[in-house]
Structures are given as C-alpha cells and as structure tokens.
Design a protein around this motif. Structure first.
Motif, PDB file in Angstrom:
ATOM      1  N   ALA A  29       0.831  -1.205   0.000  1.00 17.44           N
ATOM      2  CA  ALA A  29       0.000   0.000   0.000  1.00 17.44           C
ATOM      3  C   ALA A  29       0.865   1.254   0.000  1.00 17.44           C
ATOM      4  O   ALA A  29       0.592   2.220  -0.717  1.00 17.44           O
ATOM      5  CB  ALA A  29      -0.935  -0.002   1.204  1.00 17.44           C
ATOM      6  N   ALA A  30       1.933   1.246   0.809  1.00 21.90           N
ATOM      7  CA  ALA A  30       2.841   2.397   0.865  1.00 21.90           C
ATOM      8  C   ALA A  30       3.529   2.605  -0.486  1.00 21.90           C
ATOM      9  O   ALA A  30       3.732   3.742  -0.932  1.00 21.90           O
ATOM     10  CB  ALA A  30       3.875   2.198   1.966  1.00 21.90           C
ATOM     11  N   LYS A  31       3.870   1.495  -1.147  1.00 25.05           N
ATOM     12  CA  LYS A  31       4.520   1.597  -2.455  1.00 25.05           C
ATOM     13  C   LYS A  31       3.575   2.206  -3.486  1.00 25.05           C
ATOM     14  O   LYS A  31       3.958   3.066  -4.279  1.00 25.05           O
ATOM     15  CB  LYS A  31       4.986   0.223  -2.909  1.00 25.05           C
ATOM     16  CG  LYS A  31       5.773   0.235  -4.216  1.00 25.05           C
ATOM     17  CD  LYS A  31       6.282  -1.157  -4.571  1.00 25.05           C
ATOM     18  CE  LYS A  31       7.063  -1.130  -5.878  1.00 25.05           C
ATOM     19  NZ  LYS A  31       7.577  -2.489  -6.219  1.00 25.05           N
ATOM     20  N   LEU A  32       2.317   1.778  -3.460  1.00 25.52           N
ATOM     21  CA  LEU A  32       1.324   2.324  -4.388  1.00 25.52           C
ATOM     22  C   LEU A  32       1.053   3.800  -4.107  1.00 25.52           C
ATOM     23  O   LEU A  32       0.831   4.587  -5.024  1.00 25.52           O
ATOM     24  CB  LEU A  32       0.027   1.529  -4.296  1.00 25.52           C
ATOM     25  CG  LEU A  32       0.038   0.135  -4.925  1.00 25.52           C
ATOM     26  CD1 LEU A  32      -1.222  -0.626  -4.553  1.00 25.52           C
ATOM     27  CD2 LEU A  32       0.171   0.236  -6.441  1.00 25.52           C
ATOM     28  N   ALA A  33       1.064   4.155  -2.815  1.00 31.84           N
ATOM     29  CA  ALA A  33       0.800   5.543  -2.434  1.00 31.84           C
ATOM     30  C   ALA A  33       2.015   6.437  -2.637  1.00 31.84           C
ATOM     31  O   ALA A  33       1.896   7.663  -2.583  1.00 31.84           O
ATOM     32  CB  ALA A  33       0.369   5.605  -0.974  1.00 31.84           C
ATOM     33  N   THR A  35       4.338   6.976  -0.644  1.00 28.24           N
ATOM     34  CA  THR A  35       4.629   7.700   0.587  1.00 28.24           C
ATOM     35  C   THR A  35       4.481   6.754   1.770  1.00 28.24           C
ATOM     36  O   THR A  35       3.810   5.713   1.663  1.00 28.24           O
ATOM     37  CB  THR A  35       3.684   8.900   0.767  1.00 28.24           C
ATOM     38  OG1 THR A  35       4.084   9.655   1.915  1.00 28.24           O
ATOM     39  CG2 THR A  35       2.242   8.452   0.966  1.00 28.24           C
ATOM     40  N   GLN A  36       5.097   7.091   2.871  1.00 28.84           N
ATOM     41  CA  GLN A  36       4.953   6.289   4.081  1.00 28.84           C
ATOM     42  C   GLN A  36       3.560   6.483   4.663  1.00 28.84           C
ATOM     43  O   GLN A  36       3.067   7.611   4.762  1.00 28.84           O
ATOM     44  CB  GLN A  36       6.015   6.680   5.103  1.00 28.84           C
ATOM     45  CG  GLN A  36       6.095   5.742   6.292  1.00 28.84           C
ATOM     46  CD  GLN A  36       7.232   6.096   7.230  1.00 28.84           C
ATOM     47  OE1 GLN A  36       7.266   7.173   7.802  1.00 28.84           O
ATOM     48  NE2 GLN A  36       8.186   5.186   7.378  1.00 28.84           N
ATOM     49  N   LEU A  37       2.906   5.408   5.023  1.00 26.60           N
ATOM     50  CA  LEU A  37       1.564   5.500   5.574  1.00 26.60           C
ATOM     51  C   LEU A  37       1.605   5.961   7.030  1.00 26.60           C
ATOM     52  O   LEU A  37       2.561   5.696   7.748  1.00 26.60           O
ATOM     53  CB  LEU A  37       0.865   4.142   5.490  1.00 26.60           C
ATOM     54  CG  LEU A  37       0.726   3.516   4.099  1.00 26.60           C
ATOM     55  CD1 LEU A  37      -0.053   2.212   4.200  1.00 26.60           C
ATOM     56  CD2 LEU A  37       0.043   4.476   3.129  1.00 26.60           C
ATOM     57  N   VAL A  38       0.552   6.648   7.443  1.00 31.40           N
ATOM     58  CA  VAL A  38       0.393   7.044   8.835  1.00 31.40           C
ATOM     59  C   VAL A  38      -0.371   5.921   9.536  1.00 31.40           C
ATOM     60  O   VAL A  38      -1.536   5.668   9.237  1.00 31.40           O
ATOM     61  CB  VAL A  38      -0.366   8.378   8.951  1.00 31.40           C
ATOM     62  CG1 VAL A  38      -0.561   8.755  10.422  1.00 31.40           C
ATOM     63  CG2 VAL A  38       0.375   9.481   8.215  1.00 31.40           C
ATOM     64  N   LEU A  39       0.285   5.234  10.456  1.00 28.02           N
ATOM     65  CA  LEU A  39      -0.284   4.042  11.072  1.00 28.02           C
ATOM     66  C   LEU A  39      -0.673   4.286  12.528  1.00 28.02           C
ATOM     67  O   LEU A  39       0.145   4.723  13.333  1.00 28.02           O
ATOM     68  CB  LEU A  39       0.723   2.890  11.011  1.00 28.02           C
ATOM     69  CG  LEU A  39       1.182   2.460   9.608  1.00 28.02           C
ATOM     70  CD1 LEU A  39       2.230   1.361   9.715  1.00 28.02           C
ATOM     71  CD2 LEU A  39       0.001   2.005   8.759  1.00 28.02           C
ATOM     72  N   LEU A  40      -1.925   3.991  12.837  1.00 23.45           N
ATOM     73  CA  LEU A  40      -2.439   4.066  14.207  1.00 23.45           C
ATOM     74  C   LEU A  40      -2.713   2.650  14.689  1.00 23.45           C
ATOM     75  O   LEU A  40      -3.439   1.895  14.040  1.00 23.45           O
ATOM     76  CB  LEU A  40      -3.725   4.892  14.251  1.00 23.45           C
ATOM     77  CG  LEU A  40      -4.478   4.907  15.582  1.00 23.45           C
ATOM     78  CD1 LEU A  40      -3.682   5.663  16.636  1.00 23.45           C
ATOM     79  CD2 LEU A  40      -5.863   5.512  15.421  1.00 23.45           C
ATOM     80  N   ALA A  41      -2.133   2.273  15.814  1.00 23.78           N
ATOM     81  CA  ALA A  41      -2.342   0.942  16.391  1.00 23.78           C
ATOM     82  C   ALA A  41      -3.334   1.039  17.550  1.00 23.78           C
ATOM     83  O   ALA A  41      -3.195   1.891  18.423  1.00 23.78           O
ATOM     84  CB  ALA A  41      -1.012   0.364  16.888  1.00 23.78           C
ATOM     85  N   SER A  42      -4.323   0.151  17.540  1.00 26.79           N
ATOM     86  CA  SER A  42      -5.373   0.195  18.558  1.00 26.79           C
ATOM     87  C   SER A  42      -5.577  -1.202  19.148  1.00 26.79           C
ATOM     88  O   SER A  42      -6.124  -2.078  18.476  1.00 26.79           O
ATOM     89  CB  SER A  42      -6.684   0.699  17.947  1.00 26.79           C
ATOM     90  OG  SER A  42      -7.707   0.756  18.918  1.00 26.79           O
ATOM     91  N   PRO A  43      -5.150  -1.448  20.373  1.00 22.71           N
ATOM     92  CA  PRO A  43      -5.332  -2.779  20.972  1.00 22.71           C
ATOM     93  C   PRO A  43      -6.786  -3.042  21.333  1.00 22.71           C
ATOM     94  O   PRO A  43      -7.496  -2.141  21.789  1.00 22.71           O
ATOM     95  CB  PRO A  43      -4.450  -2.715  22.223  1.00 22.71           C
ATOM     96  CG  PRO A  43      -4.410  -1.268  22.585  1.00 22.71           C
ATOM     97  CD  PRO A  43      -4.458  -0.517  21.286  1.00 22.71           C
ATOM     98  N   TRP A  44      -7.209  -4.285  21.139  1.00 20.11           N
ATOM     99  CA  TRP A  44      -8.580  -4.669  21.482  1.00 20.11           C
ATOM    100  C   TRP A  44      -8.642  -5.422  22.806  1.00 20.11           C
ATOM    101  O   TRP A  44      -9.668  -5.403  23.474  1.00 20.11           O
ATOM    102  CB  TRP A  44      -9.193  -5.503  20.358  1.00 20.11           C
ATOM    103  CG  TRP A  44      -9.659  -4.652  19.203  1.00 20.11           C
ATOM    104  CD1 TRP A  44      -9.100  -3.483  18.777  1.00 20.11           C
ATOM    105  CD2 TRP A  44     -10.775  -4.900  18.345  1.00 20.11           C
ATOM    106  NE1 TRP A  44      -9.788  -2.990  17.700  1.00 20.11           N
ATOM    107  CE2 TRP A  44     -10.823  -3.841  17.408  1.00 20.11           C
ATOM    108  CE3 TRP A  44     -11.708  -5.911  18.255  1.00 20.11           C
ATOM    109  CZ2 TRP A  44     -11.780  -3.759  16.403  1.00 20.11           C
ATOM    110  CZ3 TRP A  44     -12.681  -5.839  17.256  1.00 20.11           C
ATOM    111  CH2 TRP A  44     -12.710  -4.780  16.350  1.00 20.11           C
TER     112      TRP A  44
END
Length: 379
Positions: A29-33, A35-44
């Motif tokens: 996805a980052a390669k297609l975009a 740019t580096q993606l902005v990643l948010l991690a959310s524990p369940w």
C-alpha cells in the motif's frame, strides 16, 4: 507471539504472524501511495492472563498487577513494527473501552485509562525513546467523548502524555438497530403534515465541545463502518444512502475540529468479512473471490470527494450555508488551492446556488438532487 501466563517481561512477544500478510499488505500500500503511511495501532484486548475475566472477549478489566507488563507490550509492538519498516505514528489506549463484546474487548473507566497513561503507558514509551509516538484516549463513540476527555485532561501529569481524543461514529438509529432512540414530532407548516425526526446517540456536537475543551489537543475519528446487522450483503450493496452517511459524518466532524477520518474496513470479501464473530459489514470496496469481481460501493465515491481532493496538511477554512439542506466544508491545501465539498441529500435540485469566496468573487453553481459535489478553486 506466545505470551505464557505470567510472562511479565514479554519474553514470548513476537509479531511473526504479521509477516505472513499484514506487513506485506502495508508495504504494498505504501509503495502504491508513493509515501509512508500514517499508522495508528489500537489494541482490542490484553492477553487473557492479564485480565480479570481471564479471556479475550466479554469485556473484563486489566489486572492491577499487570499494568506495567501491558504498557511494555505497546513498546515492544512499536519497536517490532519499526524494525520491520512500518513506523507506528500513534496508539490508542484501548478500542471501545466501555464495550463488553462477544469479540476481543477490555473495559477501562475514565479514571483507569487516565491513570494507566499517566503512571505506565506514557512513562514506558518515554523511557524507550518513543515519546514521539502519539497517545490517544477513548476510541469509542461520540456520546462519551467529552466526559472522557475532561477527566483525563484534568490531570496535568496524564494530559502531558495525551496527544488527543479518538472516537467512533456509531450511535445513529437511522442506520443501526442498537442505539436508544426517540421520535420528535414537528408540523410541516407549508404542507400541513406532521413529520418526525429520529434522535439517538449520534452527538455530533460533542466533537466541537471536545475540541474546545483543550484547543492545544487533537481530535481524530478512528472507526466507521456499516454493519449488516443480520441482513445479506447483497441487500445492502449499491445503497447510496450509506454513501451519504459517510459524507454527512465527515462534513460535520471536520467542521467541528476533527483533524482526520479513518474508515474501519476499506476492503471486504463477498460476505462482508472475514470476521471471526460473524459481525459482517459493507465496505467501500467489495472483493468477491468466487466471482473474481471487484465492486466499488457508493461509500467509495463519497469518501473520494474528501480523500482525493483534500491533501494531508490542508487547513480547514470557515464556511457556511444559507440553506440547511446544503452541508458544506472547505479546506485550503498546502499548495494554495481551495477545496469546497457540498452535499445535498434532498430529492430537490438546487440550480442557482451562489458560491461566494471572500475576497475572490462568486459563481453560480448547481447542487443536483441526491448529490455530492467538490469545487476546486485554484490560487
């Protein structure tokens, strides 16, 4: 990984399973975009042995003797993802901390979440040299976000670690069956008929109230999806009202101080999954592996009016409408272009709308019935 009961040093921690599909997907996805993606991690949920109910699901709470170990888990995850080339921009403390679900969940009171950030999570990230990782609280629906923010921000030692408040869009009885709802009647004085308005737990105004509570903090919408709620995916596909739901939420939230908007599932399969608890949903893109067909749902096109034209780093511009039926938001992109998005959910076309831009002039435009329109004004 394999975190054995009592492994408080997390010796068994691993993201090995992420290497099978999750990390390759993010990297592609980052390669297609480009740019580096902005990643948010959310524990369940923490591991079952860290919880009072000793299981992944059914709510439960983080045990008092496991607070430090659970904070270390965030550190290990952020470090491991960075080592794999995927940098985590931010973490929320807990996904939907008031939910007791059939799927992975863990409950935190406002005070418990505040104290965990203040005494454990914030210091652990800071000690590991990860103080730049954003910490977001709440990560649940709009109806409770003001109270949660007020309690957390009232403690300066907790507030210094908190970047802002995350929230979800759920609670609209027009699209969901679970919220408590009430019908409010009005007289249509022009047509002489009685009309009703359905009110529930949507609480758009709470976004602005949270933003105003601490203007130096931030507000981010972190989850939205349309659950099937027992209906078939086929019966929900091609439903343009679902696209309108996205647009009216994005417009209302952005105008109230929200700084970003995340859809929960961009792509799902031909059942509206996969989902190990049967909580199937509609997604902007449906990939049917059996037919080999990729279908772009109405939500995809409505989201595109914002995601395609409003660039990262854009600043919201104050705007208004003289007709309530026209929902509008505006942004100025870093390059100087002005983007104006106009939503008309009514069945009436407005053919002579005067679009005025202070200091630049005006133009007569059209807002067709059941439409969304984006105007781009070059500098």
């Amino acid at each position: 990984g394999n975190l054995a009961d009592g492994d408080r040093e997390l010796r068994g921690f691993s993201i090995a399973r992420y290497h099978d599909a999750i990390l390759p997907m993010i990297q592609r996805a980052a390669k297609l975009a480009s740019t580096q993606l902005v990643l948010l991690a959310s524990p369940w949920t923490p591991p079952p042995w860290m919880k009072t109910n000793r299981t992944f699901s059914g709510g439960g709470r983080l045990r008092g003797d496991c607070l430090e170990a659970w904070a270390l888990h965030y550190v290990r995850f952020v470090e491991a993802m960075a080592a794999a080339g995927c940098h985590i921009w931010g973490v929320s403390v807990q996904n939907e901390p008031e939910a007791n679900q059939d799927w992975e969940s863990c409950q935190f009171t406002a005070e418990q979440e505040r104290d965990f950030v203040r005494d454990h999570l914030g210091p652990a990230l800071e000690k590991a040299g990860l103080g730049s990782v954003k910490v977001l609280i709440w990560d649940h629906n709009r109806n409770g976000m003001v109270e949660r923010a007020a309690i957390a921000y009232s403690d300066p030692q907790a507030a210094k670690y908190i970047w802002g408040v995350a929230y979800h869009w759920y609670g609209d009885a027009r699209f969901e069956s679970w919220p408590q709802s009430f019908k409010v009647g009005f007289q249509d004085r022009k047509k002489g008929a009685t009309v009703s308005e359905l009110r529930s737990q949507l609480c758009f105004e709470n976004v602005r109230r949270t933003a105003e509570l601490r203007p130096d903090k931030h507000v981010l919408q972190t989850e939205s999806c349309q659950e099937l709620d027992g209906r078939s995916l086929a019966s929900m596909q091609g439903e343009w009202k679902l696209g309108e739901r996205y647009a009216m939420n994005i417009i209302a939230d952005m105008n109230s101080g929200c700084e970003g908007w995340i859809d929960w599932n961009l792509v799902l399969d031909g059942r509206g999954g996969p989902n190990h608890c049967g909580n199937f949903c509609v997604a902007p893109i449906i990939c049917d592996a059996h037919s080999g067909e990729v279908r772009y749902e109405p939500a995809y096109w409505y989201i595109a009016h914002f995601a395609r034209f409003i660039q990262p780093g854009a600043r919201r511009v104050v705007c208004s409408s003289s007709l309530e039926v026209l929902e509008v938001t505006a942004f100025k992109n870093p390059g100087g272009n002005l983007v104006i998005v106009v939503l008309n959910q009514s069945t009436e076309s407005l053919s002579s709308v005067c679009l005025k831009i202070l200091g630049s002039g005006s133009a007569i435009v059209t807002a067709p019935a059941k439409s969304i329109t984006t105007f781009v004004v070059t500098s």
